[in-house]
Design a protein around this motif. Sequence first.
Motif, PDB file in Angstrom:
ATOM      1  N   ASP A  11      -1.568  -4.277  -1.843  1.00 21.50           N
ATOM      2  CA  ASP A  11      -0.648  -4.915  -2.782  1.00 21.50           C
ATOM      3  C   ASP A  11      -1.241  -5.013  -4.183  1.00 21.50           C
ATOM      4  N   MET A  12      -2.529  -5.272  -4.278  1.00 24.86           N
ATOM      5  CA  MET A  12      -3.176  -5.370  -5.588  1.00 24.86           C
ATOM      6  C   MET A  12      -3.279  -3.995  -6.251  1.00 24.86           C
ATOM      7  N   PHE A  13      -3.588  -2.969  -5.463  1.00 30.41           N
ATOM      8  CA  PHE A  13      -3.649  -1.614  -6.010  1.00 30.41           C
ATOM      9  C   PHE A  13      -2.261  -1.182  -6.503  1.00 30.41           C
ATOM     10  N   ARG A  14      -1.234  -1.528  -5.735  1.00 28.07           N
ATOM     11  CA  ARG A  14       0.132  -1.165  -6.131  1.00 28.07           C
ATOM     12  C   ARG A  14       0.520  -1.869  -7.432  1.00 28.07           C
ATOM     13  N   THR A  15       0.165  -3.136  -7.566  1.00 26.28           N
ATOM     14  CA  THR A  15       0.469  -3.885  -8.787  1.00 26.28           C
ATOM     15  C   THR A  15      -0.212  -3.252  -9.994  1.00 26.28           C
TER      16      THR A  15
END
Length: 68
Positions: A11-15
Motif C-alpha cells: 500500500d505504501m509503494f502504491r501511494t
Amino acid sequence: MVIVNAPLRADMFRTKAEGLGLEFVSKVGMKMTFKAPGGDDKEKAAELKKLCKADTQLNTVYFQVTTE
C-alpha cells in the motif's frame, strides 16, 4: 510499464507510485504494475526507486523497481 516487486507494505509503494503520476494497472502476488502516462517508464522507475529508498519506512523492505 513500471513494475514494483515488494512482499511487504504494498500500500505504501502504491501511494508513492501514484504520487509520481503513475497509474495503477494490476497486482498479482507481490508484483504491482503501473503505467506511466507520458511513456517515460525508465525515468519514473528511477524516480520511484530513489523516493522509496529515501523513506525511512520503506528503505529496510526488500523491493525491486523495473520496467517492462
